[in-house]
Design a protein around this motif. Structure first.
Motif, PDB file in Angstrom:
ATOM      1  N   VAL A   5      42.188  -0.703  71.791  1.00 57.13           N
ATOM      2  CA  VAL A   5      43.084  -0.660  70.629  1.00 57.13           C
ATOM      3  C   VAL A   5      43.187   0.771  70.113  1.00 57.13           C
ATOM      4  N   GLU A   6      42.048   1.463  70.070  1.00 60.39           N
ATOM      5  CA  GLU A   6      42.042   2.852  69.609  1.00 60.39           C
ATOM      6  C   GLU A   6      42.916   3.729  70.501  1.00 60.39           C
ATOM      7  N   LEU A   7      42.797   3.549  71.809  1.00 62.92           N
ATOM      8  CA  LEU A   7      43.620   4.323  72.738  1.00 62.92           C
ATOM      9  C   LEU A   7      45.099   4.010  72.534  1.00 62.92           C
ATOM     10  N   ALA A   8      45.409   2.750  72.268  1.00 60.42           N
ATOM     11  CA  ALA A   8      46.804   2.374  72.012  1.00 60.42           C
ATOM     12  C   ALA A   8      47.329   3.094  70.774  1.00 60.42           C
ATOM     13  N   LEU A   9      46.484   3.251  69.749  1.00 60.56           N
ATOM     14  CA  LEU A   9      46.873   3.996  68.550  1.00 60.56           C
ATOM     15  C   LEU A   9      47.177   5.453  68.883  1.00 60.56           C
ATOM     16  N   TRP A  10      46.292   6.076  69.649  1.00 59.67           N
ATOM     17  CA  TRP A  10      46.490   7.476  70.016  1.00 59.67           C
ATOM     18  C   TRP A  10      47.759   7.651  70.848  1.00 59.67           C
ATOM     19  N   GLU A  11      48.011   6.716  71.746  1.00 56.47           N
ATOM     20  CA  GLU A  11      49.211   6.814  72.578  1.00 56.47           C
ATOM     21  C   GLU A  11      50.476   6.620  71.747  1.00 56.47           C
ATOM     22  N   ALA A  12      50.415   5.720  70.768  1.00 53.12           N
ATOM     23  CA  ALA A  12      51.561   5.519  69.886  1.00 53.12           C
ATOM     24  C   ALA A  12      51.802   6.763  69.031  1.00 53.12           C
ATOM     25  N   TRP A  13      50.718   7.415  68.592  1.00 51.32           N
ATOM     26  CA  TRP A  13      50.831   8.681  67.851  1.00 51.32           C
ATOM     27  C   TRP A  13      51.471   9.745  68.728  1.00 51.32           C
ATOM     28  N   LYS A  14      51.039   9.821  69.994  1.00 51.73           N
ATOM     29  CA  LYS A  14      51.596  10.798  70.937  1.00 51.73           C
ATOM     30  C   LYS A  14      53.102  10.602  71.103  1.00 51.73           C
ATOM     31  N   HIS A  37      55.074   9.117  68.918  1.00 51.06           N
ATOM     32  CA  HIS A  37      55.737   8.964  67.614  1.00 51.06           C
ATOM     33  C   HIS A  37      56.382   7.578  67.494  1.00 51.06           C
ATOM     34  N   ASP A  38      55.681   6.577  67.991  1.00 53.07           N
ATOM     35  CA  ASP A  38      56.213   5.214  68.075  1.00 53.07           C
ATOM     36  C   ASP A  38      55.841   4.419  66.820  1.00 53.07           C
ATOM     37  N   ALA A  39      56.720   4.422  65.827  1.00 52.13           N
ATOM     38  CA  ALA A  39      56.450   3.762  64.555  1.00 52.13           C
ATOM     39  C   ALA A  39      56.270   2.257  64.708  1.00 52.13           C
ATOM     40  N   LYS A  40      57.052   1.638  65.581  1.00 55.61           N
ATOM     41  CA  LYS A  40      56.968   0.186  65.761  1.00 55.61           C
ATOM     42  C   LYS A  40      55.603  -0.225  66.316  1.00 55.61           C
ATOM     43  N   LYS A  41      55.127   0.517  67.288  1.00 59.92           N
ATOM     44  CA  LYS A  41      53.834   0.198  67.890  1.00 59.92           C
ATOM     45  C   LYS A  41      52.703   0.473  66.902  1.00 59.92           C
ATOM     46  N   LEU A  42      52.788   1.584  66.192  1.00 58.73           N
ATOM     47  CA  LEU A  42      51.774   1.906  65.187  1.00 58.73           C
ATOM     48  C   LEU A  42      51.711   0.822  64.117  1.00 58.73           C
ATOM     49  N   ASP A  43      52.878   0.390  63.666  1.00 56.58           N
ATOM     50  CA  ASP A  43      52.958  -0.639  62.631  1.00 56.58           C
ATOM     51  C   ASP A  43      52.248  -1.915  63.079  1.00 56.58           C
ATOM     52  N   ALA A  44      52.400  -2.270  64.340  1.00 54.46           N
ATOM     53  CA  ALA A  44      51.794  -3.495  64.855  1.00 54.46           C
ATOM     54  C   ALA A  44      50.281  -3.384  64.985  1.00 54.46           C
ATOM     55  N   LEU A  45      49.762  -2.160  65.103  1.00 50.12           N
ATOM     56  CA  LEU A  45      48.331  -1.956  65.295  1.00 50.12           C
ATOM     57  C   LEU A  45      47.577  -1.731  63.989  1.00 50.12           C
ATOM     58  N   MET A  46      48.293  -1.597  62.872  1.00 50.70           N
ATOM     59  CA  MET A  46      47.669  -1.245  61.602  1.00 50.70           C
ATOM     60  C   MET A  46      47.493  -2.451  60.694  1.00 50.70           C
ATOM     61  N   ALA A  47      46.412  -2.431  59.903  1.00 46.96           N
ATOM     62  CA  ALA A  47      46.155  -3.471  58.917  1.00 46.96           C
ATOM     63  C   ALA A  47      47.090  -3.306  57.725  1.00 46.96           C
ATOM     64  N   LYS A  48      46.996  -4.226  56.787  1.00 46.27           N
ATOM     65  CA  LYS A  48      47.858  -4.179  55.604  1.00 46.27           C
ATOM     66  C   LYS A  48      47.606  -2.931  54.783  1.00 46.27           C
ATOM     67  N   ASP A  49      46.333  -2.572  54.602  1.00 48.12           N
ATOM     68  CA  ASP A  49      45.954  -1.366  53.858  1.00 48.12           C
ATOM     69  C   ASP A  49      45.288  -0.389  54.810  1.00 48.12           C
ATOM     70  N   VAL A  50      45.724   0.880  54.772  1.00 42.85           N
ATOM     71  CA  VAL A  50      45.224   1.904  55.692  1.00 42.85           C
ATOM     72  C   VAL A  50      44.967   3.195  54.932  1.00 42.85           C
ATOM     73  N   SER A  51      43.880   3.867  55.268  1.00 44.62           N
ATOM     74  CA  SER A  51      43.626   5.219  54.773  1.00 44.62           C
ATOM     75  C   SER A  51      43.011   6.028  55.911  1.00 44.62           C
ATOM     76  N   PHE A  52      43.143   7.369  55.822  1.00 43.43           N
ATOM     77  CA  PHE A  52      42.753   8.199  56.962  1.00 43.43           C
ATOM     78  C   PHE A  52      42.479   9.629  56.503  1.00 43.43           C
ATOM     79  N   VAL A  53      41.478  10.270  57.128  1.00 43.52           N
ATOM     80  CA  VAL A  53      41.181  11.686  56.902  1.00 43.52           C
ATOM     81  C   VAL A  53      41.306  12.399  58.240  1.00 43.52           C
ATOM     82  N   LYS A  90      42.887  -4.930  63.806  1.00 42.34           N
ATOM     83  CA  LYS A  90      43.846  -3.998  63.211  1.00 42.34           C
ATOM     84  C   LYS A  90      43.119  -2.809  62.577  1.00 42.34           C
ATOM     85  N   PHE A  91      43.690  -1.629  62.752  1.00 47.20           N
ATOM     86  CA  PHE A  91      43.127  -0.388  62.216  1.00 47.20           C
ATOM     87  C   PHE A  91      43.279  -0.341  60.704  1.00 47.20           C
ATOM     88  N   ALA A  92      42.157  -0.070  59.976  1.00 44.23           N
ATOM     89  CA  ALA A  92      42.192  -0.039  58.512  1.00 44.23           C
ATOM     90  C   ALA A  92      41.771   1.303  57.929  1.00 44.23           C
TER      91      ALA A  92
END
Length: 337
Positions: free
Chosen positions: A222-231, A233-249, A327-329
């Motif tokens: 799942v983590e690799l899928a997130l990185w690939e979606a970031w690479k 710039h795939d908003a649809k794929k990122l949206d599907a992999l993310m939880a309802k609430d997300v924060s990041f540093v 899902k990534f939170a």
């Protein structure tokens, strides 16, 4: 300098104890059936956690390891600049060797996000003026300002820290130069080896011996899928992999406090990445529906106009179970040092 940064950037968070009692005892005929439910910690709030983070930072600067015995979860982990996992025991031992001379400490920009009812992410900016001794006993200026992040889990009548990390806040377009290679140290004489190996944080900070849980491989995918979606710039794929609430540093100490902020940043044009990878996964269950994954990532391309060819990024991700999917939170990426 590498060891210096690894040593100084190992701070920890604090415990939030907010117990609320069970229902009042029945004073009638059924008095013998008094409710004996144990107190449960109330949900934390930003002000309370910020005040207690300050207490923890002060305790750390004084080398007060006893303070952290009760406030760190038994599942606590911290990552060094080289990606080494340090568990609770190693972290407490490391803190016992800390010696600092702090002139001022200012904690600002607090932010809290709920992962689930029993798990919260907390972030803030820390500005320091002072020095802390490196593993060789030399006073070194504390890196400042930094973005700190902690993960809190409910444990009965208190909240305990299960992760803490710090990133130096820098301009993505003008990052600081990489630290110079550490000077080669002379091997201590035979008579001095015992003393040389007994008192430094570097020697007491041993890696955790825990075993990754059965979900590790699935979470790495799942983590690799997130990185690939970031690479891509795939908003649809990122949206599907993310939880309802997300924060990041991110590696520059930038805090993204909402799901919308993360989507906007990760699908923007700031990075042109050709390839990514995720390895060294190590998952541990915080609850049946929340997992913490530490991992190593690499990216090849440019970000902010800067080349990132083969850049190694260590980090942690928190995943929440949503039906049959993870899902990534929350996430924190830190540059290798």
């Amino acid at each position: 300098m590498k060891k210096t940064l690894q040593f100084i950037l190992l701070a920890a968070a604090s415990t939030f104890v907010a117990a609320c009692g069970g229902p009042a005892a029945n004073t009638g005929a059924n008095n013998a059936n008094t409710n004996t439910t144990k107190p449960v910690a109330a949900a934390p709030n930003v002000d309370a956690l910020m005040a207690l983070e300050k207490q923890a930072n002060e305790a750390y600067s004084k080398g007060d390891s006893n303070f952290f015995e009760g406030m760190l979860s038994d599942k606590f982990v911290i990552l060094t600049g080289g990606g080494q996992r340090m568990d609770k025991a190693a972290t407490v031992k490391m803190i016992a060797g800390v010696k600092c001379d702090i002139k001022s400490m200012d904690l600002t920009e607090p932010a809290m996000s709920m992962i689930d009812a029993d798990t919260y992410a907390f972030s803030y900016k820390a500005t320091w003026d002072g020095t802390c001794n490196d593993p060789d006993g030399k006073p070194v200026k504390v890196p400042s300002p930094v973005r700190s992040a902690s993960i809190w889990v409910r444990s009965g009548d208190k909240w305990q820290a299960v992760f803490h990390g710090e990133n130096l806040i820098v301009d993505p377009k003008a990052p600081p130069p990489p630290p110079a290679p550490a000077a080669k140290k002379e091997e201590p004489k035979k008579d001095d080896k015992t003393a040389a190996n007994s008192n430094t944080a570097a020697n007491t900070a041993t890696p955790a011996r825990a075993t990754p849980d059965a979900n590790t491989d699935a979470l790495v995918k799942v983590e690799l899928a997130l990185w690939e979606a970031w690479k891509e710039h795939d908003a649809k794929k990122l949206d599907a992999l993310m939880a309802k609430d997300v924060s990041f540093v991110n590696i520059f100490g930038t805090y993204l406090g909402t799901r919308a902020d993360a989507l906007k940043d990760w699908t923007g044009t700031g990075c042109d990445v050709k390839s990514v990878s995720v390895t060294n996964g190590f998952a541990s269950a915080l609850s049946p529906t929340v997992e913490m994954l530490t991992r190593k990532g690499t990216a090849d391309g440019t970000c902010g106009g800067q080349k990132i060819g083969g850049t190694v990024i260590w980090g942690v991700s928190i995943y929440v179970k949503d039906g049959d999917a993870w899902k990534f939170a929350f996430g924190m990426n830190s540059p290798a040092m």
